[in-house]
Design an enzyme around this catalytic site. Structure first.
Site, short mmCIF file in Angstrom:
data_model
loop_
_atom_site.label_atom_id
_atom_site.label_comp_id
_atom_site.label_asym_id
_atom_site.label_seq_id
_atom_site.Cartn_x
_atom_site.Cartn_y
_atom_site.Cartn_z
CE LYS A 58 -2.82 -2.37 3.39
NZ LYS A 58 -3.27 -2.25 4.80
CD GLU A 113 8.24 -0.91 -2.86
OE1 GLU A 113 7.12 -0.41 -2.66
OE2 GLU A 113 8.57 -2.03 -2.43
CG ASP A 114 6.81 2.22 0.09
OD1 ASP A 114 7.49 1.28 -0.38
OD2 ASP A 114 6.13 2.09 1.13
CG ASP A 117 15.29 -1.86 4.26
OD1 ASP A 117 16.14 -2.74 4.43
OD2 ASP A 117 14.99 -1.06 5.16
CE LYS A 145 14.78 2.70 5.39
NZ LYS A 145 14.29 1.73 6.40
CG PHE A 166 10.85 2.18 10.23
CD1 PHE A 166 11.09 1.01 9.51
CD2 PHE A 166 9.55 2.65 10.29
CE1 PHE A 166 10.06 0.32 8.88
CE2 PHE A 166 8.51 1.98 9.67
CZ PHE A 166 8.77 0.80 8.96
CG ASP A 173 2.70 1.04 7.11
OD1 ASP A 173 3.49 0.78 6.19
OD2 ASP A 173 2.21 0.17 7.86
NE ARG A 179 -0.76 2.46 5.03
CZ ARG A 179 0.18 1.60 4.64
NH1 ARG A 179 1.18 2.02 3.91
NH2 ARG A 179 0.12 0.33 5.00
P1 IMP Z 1 12.70 -4.56 1.19
O1 IMP Z 1 11.99 -5.78 0.71
O2 IMP Z 1 13.53 -4.86 2.42
O3 IMP Z 1 13.47 -3.84 0.13
O4 IMP Z 1 11.61 -3.57 1.76
C1 IMP Z 1 10.74 -2.89 0.95
C2 IMP Z 1 9.40 -2.74 1.60
O5 IMP Z 1 9.49 -2.67 3.03
C3 IMP Z 1 8.79 -1.44 1.17
O6 IMP Z 1 7.82 -1.70 0.19
C4 IMP Z 1 8.12 -0.90 2.42
O7 IMP Z 1 6.78 -1.30 2.44
C5 IMP Z 1 8.81 -1.57 3.56
N1 IMP Z 1 9.82 -0.67 4.20
C6 IMP Z 1 11.16 -0.78 4.18
N2 IMP Z 1 11.75 0.22 4.86
C7 IMP Z 1 10.73 0.98 5.32
C8 IMP Z 1 10.69 2.21 6.09
O8 IMP Z 1 11.69 2.80 6.50
N3 IMP Z 1 9.45 2.69 6.37
C9 IMP Z 1 8.30 2.10 5.94
N4 IMP Z 1 8.29 0.98 5.21
C10 IMP Z 1 9.51 0.42 4.91
MG MG Z 2 5.89 -1.59 0.42
#
Ligand code: IMP
Ligand code: MG
Length: 194
Positions: A58, A113-114, A117, A145, A166, A173, A179
């Site tokens: 979302k 994508e938001d 990470d 990140k 974070f 969120d 959000r």
């Molecule tokens: P990844 O799979 O570790 O790259 O994480 C990506 C997903 O994790 C994103 O779509 C976000 O929904 C969530 N996410 C990662 N870091 C954060 C953050 O700092 N705040 C909020 N959501 C995060």
């Molecule tokens: Mg996400």
């Protein structure tokens, strides 16, 4: 006669810092300026061939809604939902919570994508789409990140590099809160459950 109320900008009205936010990293004006730039880039790069914008639910909805209004070439819209986070930790094994309405075979897909990470979420989604024989899959991420990456992911359009904190707001969120904030800020560390 009823008095005409002076309109208040939602950006200005909500811009004071929420008490749970440590610091504001990107305010509404900075985000809006960057979204306009990315919209221009996408419009220039992608004018030749139709593509489908696919926001990842979302967290990317606010970004995607603003971005879509800055894109000046034909593009479709579909959605994918994925979940992998509980609190602040990635499980490392994302799961689809919602799938595309349209068959993506042969299409150019641009995922929105938001925040990236570890890279697990995007890697998973890109592999799902490739297995469905899309013509191409690109990535537009508001935040990156970089230092947190565990698997490499190519980001075609990136809004901002972000620190290893974070972050919440503008769609992002923490356990479904924050959000609505019109800026992106770092949550006070004391509020994050270990
Ligand atoms: P990844 O799979 O570790 O790259 O994480 C990506 C997903 O994790 C994103 O779509 C976000 O929904 C969530 N996410 C990662 N870091 C954060 C953050 O700092 N705040 C909020 N959501 C995060
Ligand atoms: Mg996400």
């Amino acid at each position: 006669m009823a008095k005409v109320k002076k309109p208040t900008s939602s950006r200005a009205a909500g811009a004071s810092r929420h008490p749970d936010i440590d610091s504001i990293l990107f305010d509404g004006d900075a985000i809006s300026a960057r979204v306009k730039e990315i919209g221009r880039l996408i419009s220039k790069d992608r004018a030749a061939e139709p593509f489908t914008l696919v926001p990842i639910l979302k967290g990317s909805i606010i970004f995607a809604a603003d971005l879509l209004r800055e894109i000046e070439c034909p593009c479709g819209l579909d959605f994918m939902g994925v979940s992998s986070y509980a609190g602040t930790e990635s499980s490392g094994s994302p799961k689809l919570t919602m799938d595309l309405r349209e068959n993506p075979e042969g299409k150019n897909i641009l995922l929105v994508e938001d925040i990236v990470d570890s890279g697990y979420t995007l890697t998973y989604l890109i592999n799902v789409l490739l297995s469905r024989r899309v013509k191409s899959v690109g990535v537009c991420a508001l935040l990156d990140k970089k230092d947190c990456r565990r698997v490499p992911v190519r980001i075609d359009y990136c809004g901002f590099e972000a620190p290893n904190r974070f972050l919440v707001g503008y769609g992002l969120d923490y356990n479904e809160s924050y959000r609505h904030l019109p800026y992106i800020g770092a949550l006070k560390p004391g509020l994050l459950k270990a």
